[in-house]
Design an enzyme around this catalytic site. Sequence first.
Site, PDB file in Angstrom:
ATOM      1  N   GLY A  45      28.850  82.408  20.030  1.00  0.00           N
ATOM      2  CA  GLY A  45      29.252  80.982  20.274  1.00  0.00           C
ATOM      3  C   GLY A  45      28.186  80.437  21.381  1.00  0.00           C
ATOM      4  CB  SER A  46      28.299  77.785  24.008  1.00  0.00           C
ATOM      5  OG  SER A  46      29.035  76.987  22.740  1.00  0.00           O
ATOM      6  CB  VAL A  47      26.575  83.214  25.206  1.00  0.00           C
ATOM      7  CG1 VAL A  47      25.684  84.075  25.869  1.00  0.00           C
ATOM      8  CG2 VAL A  47      27.883  82.998  25.840  1.00  0.00           C
ATOM      9  CG  PHE A  48      22.725  82.346  20.159  1.00  0.00           C
ATOM     10  CD1 PHE A  48      22.500  83.823  20.113  1.00  0.00           C
ATOM     11  CD2 PHE A  48      21.845  81.890  19.030  1.00  0.00           C
ATOM     12  CE1 PHE A  48      21.516  84.558  19.417  1.00  0.00           C
ATOM     13  CE2 PHE A  48      20.955  82.172  18.503  1.00  0.00           C
ATOM     14  CZ  PHE A  48      20.839  83.677  18.502  1.00  0.00           C
ATOM     15  CB  SER A  63      28.655  74.150  26.199  1.00  0.00           C
ATOM     16  OG  SER A  63      28.756  74.894  25.393  1.00  0.00           O
TER      17      SER A  63
END
Length: 573
Positions: free
Chosen positions: A315-318, A375
């Site tokens: 997810g958005s950590v990427f 994000s």
Amino acid sequence: MPISLTNKKKMRNLLLIVIILVMLLTTRIGYIQLIWGVELRKMASGQQAQSRSVTAKRGTIYDSTGKYILAVSSSVETVNVNPTNIAKEDKEKVTKALCDIFELDYDKVLKKVSKRSSIETIIRKVDKEKTNELRKWMEENNITTGINIDEDAKRYYPYNDLAAQVIGFCGSDNQGLDGVEAKYDEELKGKNGKIERQTNASGESLGIEDYVSAIDGNNLILTIDMTIQSIVEKYLEEACIDNICTDGGSIIAMDPRNGDILAMATYPSYNLNTPYEPYTDELKQVWDSMEQKDKTTALQGMWRNKAISDTYEPGSVFKTLTASAALQEQIITDIDAPGQFCCTGAIEVAGTRIKCWRYYRPHGSESLREGLMNSCNPVFIGLGQKIGVTKYYEYLRKFGLFSKTGIRLPGEANSIFVKEEKAGPVELATISFGQRFEITPLQMITAVSSIANKGQYIKPRIVKSIQNSQTGEMQEMPIETGEQIISKENAEKVLSMMDSVVSEGTGKNAQVVGYNVGGKTGTSEDGVNTNKYVTSFCGVAETDNPEIVVLITLYNPTGEGGHHVSISLWNFF
């Protein structure tokens, strides 16, 4: 009376037969002596020698400080019998004593004591308190032969379930079966010694005994910090329980300066001292009614290290990686320039409309910093488009996402990406904001740690050093780095944006007074049509001089907050 001619012929023939038989017998004896002699002597020696193993102590496993013992071998003893050396009239008496002292089945023990074999094991790995009772009984009953009490070792884990999936456990023969115990088995196991005794053809001792000492295994000093491990396990359990995570969770803490895994945990855990017993209350309730194959599956799931063996969509950590690649390619240089991006709630990619998570309230005009704080998917889709498939995949390779990290733990999985030649505009768009591919939590934290390591790839390690049990000499495990993925300046920009995510953006729950904490939240679907989610948070502290990176991953949180889970892990600072 003169011997007839016929009788003379018979005597001559008989003599000839005797001579031939003697010659054949002599030839046979010579053949056995000269050709088979060596082998037969070996066989005779083997039959006349009784050998008992002396178990080597496995090396001790310490935490990174060397103060806390995570695994140790304690001294126990094993009881064997030499049935041929126990008098017939004493067999039942010996059997009863062994059963009374060690609480064993009488018929099974009597069967062993009555065998015509040289060695039979009665019981293994018992405390000396029990074997001392046997010694006293032998002395009182004048039993001097036929019962042997030998040194043995038993693996013991002082902290029960602490770092269970990392440390692993041992089998009945002291062989490592999982975790560090299995991966470093050659270093830990040592070399067994033996006791050899010469006997006659009847199996009776000749009083000659040779003792070969065992060589204990080497000690391991892990990178795991006992204090940090205890704290993160506490917070992981709280997060999984509070958010009702049906599939558990995992957590990794890593030092980006040297790749040391300071903590690694999976919830639920299990007791290393009783690895074949159910650990959770839910499993205990149904254990007795389960079939054996289901029990095996449950145990394997209990032992599984989700942090390295399970893949997930990050997810958005990427998005931190997409931002890093865009900065390095100079697609964007000023992370605070206003109006570089505009979120209208969705973006059209090759005929596919991909929404921002805030579709009904678009973010509007944004800088890159604001894009990461919010994000915002369209921002990172646009960056991915400008980078292009070929260059983007090159950065994925540099961050180590196409191969296993090589950490020395069993069961490490690899990532699942669409092949570069099959990656079209839509695939590139979804990858750029962290979906429709899978990596392991260890691969994710290694990539973020590489950013925190001034932009240079850093390989994770779980063992800091190995200590020779004989000499005490320490062998340090090397710190392994890779290529410079992004410049130090660009790495600092990414960390600065992660700081803003925590201070002003979607990661506010990770704020810690007095510390510059950076981070990024992430939410993704777990596979296709499962209706399950994975939520995660990756944090760095401190952003101006990173010493620790932490990634917590929760699988299918079903609490009141749904998959928008509040994570306050950073309270342990």
